[in-house]
Scaffold this motif. Structure first.
Motif, PDB file in Angstrom:
ATOM      1  N   ASN A  36       0.821  -1.214   0.000  1.00 42.97           N
ATOM      2  CA  ASN A  36       0.000   0.000   0.000  1.00 42.97           C
ATOM      3  C   ASN A  36       0.855   1.262   0.000  1.00 42.97           C
ATOM      4  OD1 ASN A  36      -2.368  -1.472   0.000  1.00 42.97           O
ATOM      5  ND2 ASN A  36      -2.591  -1.449   2.221  1.00 42.97           N
ATOM      6  N   VAL A  37       1.989   1.190   0.678  1.00 38.83           N
ATOM      7  CA  VAL A  37       2.890   2.346   0.730  1.00 38.83           C
ATOM      8  C   VAL A  37       3.587   2.550  -0.610  1.00 38.83           C
ATOM      9  CG1 VAL A  37       5.022   3.234   1.759  1.00 38.83           C
ATOM     10  CG2 VAL A  37       3.265   2.216   3.215  1.00 38.83           C
ATOM     11  N   GLU A  38       3.902   1.459  -1.273  1.00 36.52           N
ATOM     12  CA  GLU A  38       4.687   1.535  -2.501  1.00 36.52           C
ATOM     13  C   GLU A  38       3.844   1.274  -3.752  1.00 36.52           C
ATOM     14  OE1 GLU A  38       8.442  -0.349  -2.504  1.00 36.52           O
ATOM     15  OE2 GLU A  38       8.792  -0.058  -0.382  1.00 36.52           O
ATOM     16  N   THR A  39       2.572   1.637  -3.704  1.00 38.46           N
ATOM     17  CA  THR A  39       1.691   1.382  -4.846  1.00 38.46           C
ATOM     18  C   THR A  39       2.152   2.101  -6.111  1.00 38.46           C
ATOM     19  OG1 THR A  39       0.288   3.163  -3.990  1.00 38.46           O
ATOM     20  CG2 THR A  39      -0.399   0.903  -3.545  1.00 38.46           C
ATOM     21  N   LYS A  40       2.902   3.182  -5.949  1.00 40.78           N
ATOM     22  CA  LYS A  40       3.368   3.914  -7.138  1.00 40.78           C
ATOM     23  C   LYS A  40       4.246   3.043  -8.022  1.00 40.78           C
ATOM     24  CE  LYS A  40       7.305   6.118  -4.781  1.00 40.78           C
ATOM     25  NZ  LYS A  40       7.033   5.636  -3.416  1.00 40.78           N
ATOM     26  N   LYS A  41       4.849   2.004  -7.442  1.00 39.74           N
ATOM     27  CA  LYS A  41       5.665   1.107  -8.259  1.00 39.74           C
ATOM     28  C   LYS A  41       4.796   0.227  -9.152  1.00 39.74           C
ATOM     29  CE  LYS A  41       9.691   0.862  -5.263  1.00 39.74           C
ATOM     30  NZ  LYS A  41      10.609  -0.017  -4.512  1.00 39.74           N
ATOM     31  N   PHE A  42       3.533   0.088  -8.776  1.00 39.45           N
ATOM     32  CA  PHE A  42       2.623  -0.745  -9.558  1.00 39.45           C
ATOM     33  C   PHE A  42       1.599   0.158 -10.239  1.00 39.45           C
ATOM     34  CE2 PHE A  42       3.909  -3.133  -5.716  1.00 39.45           C
ATOM     35  CZ  PHE A  42       4.720  -4.065  -6.337  1.00 39.45           C
ATOM     36  N   ASN A  43       2.089   1.112 -10.988  1.00 41.25           N
ATOM     37  CA  ASN A  43       1.244   2.096 -11.658  1.00 41.25           C
ATOM     38  C   ASN A  43       1.436   1.998 -13.154  1.00 41.25           C
ATOM     39  OD1 ASN A  43       0.989   4.978 -12.907  1.00 41.25           O
ATOM     40  ND2 ASN A  43      -0.267   5.020 -11.048  1.00 41.25           N
ATOM     41  N   THR A  44       0.328   1.774 -13.874  1.00 37.23           N
ATOM     42  CA  THR A  44       0.436   1.534 -15.313  1.00 37.23           C
ATOM     43  C   THR A  44       0.960   2.753 -16.071  1.00 37.23           C
ATOM     44  OG1 THR A  44      -0.750   0.763 -17.264  1.00 37.23           O
ATOM     45  CG2 THR A  44      -1.970   2.163 -15.744  1.00 37.23           C
ATOM     46  N   THR A  45       0.599   3.970 -15.597  1.00 38.64           N
ATOM     47  CA  THR A  45       1.101   5.175 -16.274  1.00 38.64           C
ATOM     48  C   THR A  45       2.611   5.254 -16.166  1.00 38.64           C
ATOM     49  OG1 THR A  45      -0.946   6.368 -15.799  1.00 38.64           O
ATOM     50  CG2 THR A  45       0.992   7.692 -16.338  1.00 38.64           C
ATOM     51  N   ARG A  46       3.113   4.968 -14.982  1.00 39.29           N
ATOM     52  CA  ARG A  46       4.560   5.008 -14.773  1.00 39.29           C
ATOM     53  C   ARG A  46       5.256   3.954 -15.631  1.00 39.29           C
ATOM     54  NH1 ARG A  46       7.596   4.152  -8.929  1.00 39.29           N
ATOM     55  NH2 ARG A  46       9.724   4.193  -9.711  1.00 39.29           N
ATOM     56  N   LEU A  47       4.675   2.762 -15.676  1.00 39.24           N
ATOM     57  CA  LEU A  47       5.289   1.685 -16.451  1.00 39.24           C
ATOM     58  C   LEU A  47       5.283   2.013 -17.941  1.00 39.24           C
ATOM     59  CD1 LEU A  47       6.525  -1.136 -16.493  1.00 39.24           C
ATOM     60  CD2 LEU A  47       4.227  -2.090 -16.593  1.00 39.24           C
ATOM     61  N   ARG A  48       4.187   2.565 -18.436  1.00 40.32           N
ATOM     62  CA  ARG A  48       4.101   2.880 -19.861  1.00 40.32           C
ATOM     63  C   ARG A  48       5.025   4.030 -20.234  1.00 40.32           C
ATOM     64  NH1 ARG A  48      -0.443   0.269 -22.272  1.00 40.32           N
ATOM     65  NH2 ARG A  48      -1.370  -1.088 -20.715  1.00 40.32           N
ATOM     66  N   ASP A  49       5.198   4.987 -19.330  1.00 36.05           N
ATOM     67  CA  ASP A  49       6.165   6.061 -19.586  1.00 36.05           C
ATOM     68  C   ASP A  49       7.568   5.481 -19.746  1.00 36.05           C
ATOM     69  OD1 ASP A  49       4.335   8.089 -19.567  1.00 36.05           O
ATOM     70  OD2 ASP A  49       4.638   8.615 -17.455  1.00 36.05           O
ATOM     71  N   THR A  50       7.882   4.533 -18.863  1.00 38.92           N
ATOM     72  CA  THR A  50       9.206   3.905 -18.901  1.00 38.92           C
ATOM     73  C   THR A  50       9.402   3.112 -20.190  1.00 38.92           C
ATOM     74  OG1 THR A  50       9.257   3.727 -16.491  1.00 38.92           O
ATOM     75  CG2 THR A  50      10.749   2.290 -17.725  1.00 38.92           C
ATOM     76  N   LEU A  51       8.386   2.320 -20.546  1.00 36.13           N
ATOM     77  CA  LEU A  51       8.532   1.451 -21.704  1.00 36.13           C
ATOM     78  C   LEU A  51       8.488   2.216 -23.021  1.00 36.13           C
ATOM     79  CD1 LEU A  51       6.479  -1.693 -20.627  1.00 36.13           C
ATOM     80  CD2 LEU A  51       8.943  -1.348 -20.611  1.00 36.13           C
ATOM     81  N   ASP A  52       7.751   3.323 -23.068  1.00 30.09           N
ATOM     82  CA  ASP A  52       7.724   4.109 -24.310  1.00 30.09           C
ATOM     83  C   ASP A  52       9.103   4.680 -24.647  1.00 30.09           C
ATOM     84  OD1 ASP A  52       5.240   3.691 -25.254  1.00 30.09           O
ATOM     85  OD2 ASP A  52       4.382   5.613 -24.652  1.00 30.09           O
ATOM     86  N   ASP A  53       9.944   4.784 -23.628  1.00 31.18           N
ATOM     87  CA  ASP A  53      11.310   5.255 -23.886  1.00 31.18           C
ATOM     88  C   ASP A  53      12.091   4.265 -24.747  1.00 31.18           C
ATOM     89  OD1 ASP A  53      10.930   7.588 -22.502  1.00 31.18           O
ATOM     90  OD2 ASP A  53      11.743   6.828 -20.612  1.00 31.18           O
ATOM     91  N   ILE A  54      11.612   3.013 -24.787  1.00 24.57           N
ATOM     92  CA  ILE A  54      12.274   1.994 -25.612  1.00 24.57           C
ATOM     93  C   ILE A  54      12.268   2.412 -27.078  1.00 24.57           C
ATOM     94  CG2 ILE A  54      12.093  -0.388 -26.463  1.00 24.57           C
ATOM     95  CD1 ILE A  54      11.075  -1.206 -23.734  1.00 24.57           C
ATOM     96  N   LEU A  55      11.241   3.161 -27.483  1.00 24.03           N
ATOM     97  CA  LEU A  55      11.126   3.575 -28.891  1.00 24.03           C
ATOM     98  C   LEU A  55      12.343   4.359 -29.362  1.00 24.03           C
ATOM     99  CD1 LEU A  55       7.371   4.639 -28.881  1.00 24.03           C
ATOM    100  CD2 LEU A  55       8.354   2.625 -30.001  1.00 24.03           C
ATOM    101  N   SER A  56      12.990   5.041 -28.424  1.00 23.80           N
ATOM    102  CA  SER A  56      14.174   5.831 -28.780  1.00 23.80           C
ATOM    103  C   SER A  56      15.470   5.109 -28.436  1.00 23.80           C
ATOM    104  CB  SER A  56      14.138   7.178 -28.049  1.00 23.80           C
ATOM    105  OG  SER A  56      12.917   7.847 -28.265  1.00 23.80           O
ATOM    106  N   SER A  57      15.343   3.862 -28.009  1.00 25.90           N
ATOM    107  CA  SER A  57      16.514   3.111 -27.570  1.00 25.90           C
ATOM    108  C   SER A  57      17.396   2.697 -28.749  1.00 25.90           C
ATOM    109  CB  SER A  57      16.061   1.862 -26.802  1.00 25.90           C
ATOM    110  OG  SER A  57      17.124   0.981 -26.581  1.00 25.90           O
ATOM    111  N   GLN A  58      18.682   2.593 -28.476  1.00 26.03           N
ATOM    112  CA  GLN A  58      19.616   2.101 -29.490  1.00 26.03           C
ATOM    113  C   GLN A  58      19.652   0.574 -29.525  1.00 26.03           C
ATOM    114  OE1 GLN A  58      21.338   4.068 -31.703  1.00 26.03           O
ATOM    115  NE2 GLN A  58      20.032   5.687 -30.865  1.00 26.03           N
ATOM    116  N   ASN A  59      18.958  -0.041 -28.552  1.00 22.44           N
ATOM    117  CA  ASN A  59      18.885  -1.506 -28.525  1.00 22.44           C
ATOM    118  C   ASN A  59      17.762  -1.934 -29.468  1.00 22.44           C
ATOM    119  OD1 ASN A  59      18.338  -4.248 -27.877  1.00 22.44           O
ATOM    120  ND2 ASN A  59      19.226  -3.973 -25.844  1.00 22.44           N
ATOM    121  N   HIS A  60      18.123  -2.244 -30.685  1.00 21.41           N
ATOM    122  CA  HIS A  60      17.129  -2.524 -31.711  1.00 21.41           C
ATOM    123  C   HIS A  60      16.304  -3.771 -31.426  1.00 21.41           C
ATOM    124  CE1 HIS A  60      19.639   0.009 -34.783  1.00 21.41           C
ATOM    125  NE2 HIS A  60      19.245   0.686 -33.728  1.00 21.41           N
TER     126      HIS A  60
END
Length: 408
Positions: free
Chosen positions: A52-76
């Motif tokens: 309950n204290v760390e629910t921000k770690k299980f947040n879909t908006t946060r996860l999608r922000d992180t994963l969308d960064d993959i689009l600019s990644s050099q790891n093809h």
């Protein structure tokens, strides 16, 4: 009245020792199960509190922000997987977050098992010391039949029958004495059915643990006190075997301290936090971009459609080509108009008609807000990274002419 040699033979027999071991193991097992139940409840409560204290770690908006960064990644390789199999990327990312969360908090969550282990070891150590004290006493003399009961037995039974009767009751009085001491009593006389036994003053002088210091000790005491007045041949032998059994039980608690996966609530709650972090994993039927709608807002309502509010990706990522060509199409869903011509299975249709068919009718293909248009720029960059590999997989002709696919 009492055949001393007969009784001494009984308490020293291998049968008596086996009986003491069996009783000790049974009680140790009950103590272990009881403390495990308490530990599990405490650990589960701590787990829920931390989650309950760390629910921000299980947040879909946060996860999608992180994963969308993959689009600019050099790891093809990552870009290719994210644009063609996004559900796998989300699954793996959540598992990574979950594993790190568990690793970080395992010690705190499983602390009750560590506490119980220490208490069990301390109790086992105390029982071992108590055993040494008893070994200094001659156990056959610890309890004796009160004089009036001895006369009663003598008047009603022959010597052999008296020995058997005394033996049976004497086997009970040792465990009964232990329970008396746990209850804080140090009586001079203990009664077993219709026979009273006098307690040797030397036995009454032996210090006995109270087991009242904390909840773990109190629980151990309650387990022992709930036991029927069972038979043990020698108090010292029983306590020694109980000490050994508790040491083995402590090893099981030690195994628990580092194994969060065995905690029932972890498996029970994981899907809930996974849903919170990952969100919807449905893919657009056309471009294969993953849905980013929070369906908890209006579940089951007609407006509860899938959508890509962060932007649909180019059709090329899904291997879509122009009709009767091998040229990849780089347009995207949000740019389509209802009257635009499409072909499905060789049959001519329109975008508006396609949207009415399942599963396309479960999606909202409306345009994205201007501030999110930058996402399309990131998809263009991603296409330059992985477009050739996708085209090779679908046997299509690669190109990067996005303006060619831009409808007026």
């Amino acid at each position: 009245v009492i055949n001393r040699e007969y009784f001494l033979d009984q308490i020293c027999s291998s049968r008596g020792q086996k009986q003491d071991k069996s009783v000790a193991e049974k009680i140790a097992s009950k103590i272990e199960q009881s403390l495990m139940t308490i530990c599990s409840k405490k650990a589960e409560d701590t787990f829920i509190t931390i989650c309950n204290v760390e629910t921000k770690k299980f947040n879909t908006t946060r996860l999608r922000d992180t994963l969308d960064d993959i689009l600019s990644s050099q790891n093809h390789a990552n870009v290719l997987e994210f644009t063609t199999q996004p559900e796998k990327v989300f699954e793996k990312e959540f598992e990574d977050i979950w594993t790190k969360f568990c690793d970080k908090n395992t010690r705190e969550i499983m602390e009750p098992y560590s506490q119980a282990k220490l208490e069990i070891l301390e109790l086992a150590k105390g029982l071992k010391k108590l055993t040494e004290d008893f070994n200094r006493l001659f156990e056959v003399d610890l309890f004796s039949v009160a004089e009036k009961d001895g006369r009663m037995l003598a008047n009603n039974m022959n010597e052999s029958a008296i020995s058997r009767t005394y033996q049976q009751k004497r086997l009970v009085v040792g465990f009964k004495w232990i329970k008396h001491r746990l209850e804080g009593e140090n009586a001079e006389v203990i009664q077993v059915e219709n026979v009273c036994f006098s307690v040797n003053p030397r036995l009454r002088a032996v210090p006995f643990p109270s087991l009242d210091k904390n909840e773990w000790q109190i629980q151990v005491k309650e387990v022992i006190l709930k036991e029927d007045d069972t038979k043990i041949s020698r108090i010292s032998n029983f306590l020694d075997r109980l000490s050994e059994s508790l040491n083995r039980a402590a090893e099981n608690f030690e195994k628990k301290t580092s194994d969060l996966s065995k905690l029932h609530i972890v498996g029970k709650e994981k899907p809930k936090y996974k849903k919170s972090a990952v969100g919807c994993l449905e893919k657009c039927p056309m471009c294969h971009r993953i849905c980013d709608v929070d369906h908890n807002d209006k579940p089951g309502s007609p407006e509860d459609l899938h959508a890509c509010h962060r932007g649909h990706q180019h059709f090329g990522f899904a291997g879509i080509e122009y009709y009767q060509t091998t040229t990849v199409c780089l347009d995207h869903c949000s740019n389509q108009k209802d009257e635009d011509v499409w072909y499905k299975g060789g049959e001519k249709t329109t975008w508006g008609q396609l949207k009415k068919e399942y599963p396309m009718n479960k999606w909202d293909y409306s345009g994205i807000p201007a501030e999110l248009a930058i996402k399309l720029g990131r998809f263009k960059l991603a296409w330059k990274f992985v477009g050739r590999a996708i085209c090779e997989n679908h046997k299509l002709d690669y190109h990067e002419d996005f303006e060619k696919d831009k409808r007026s």
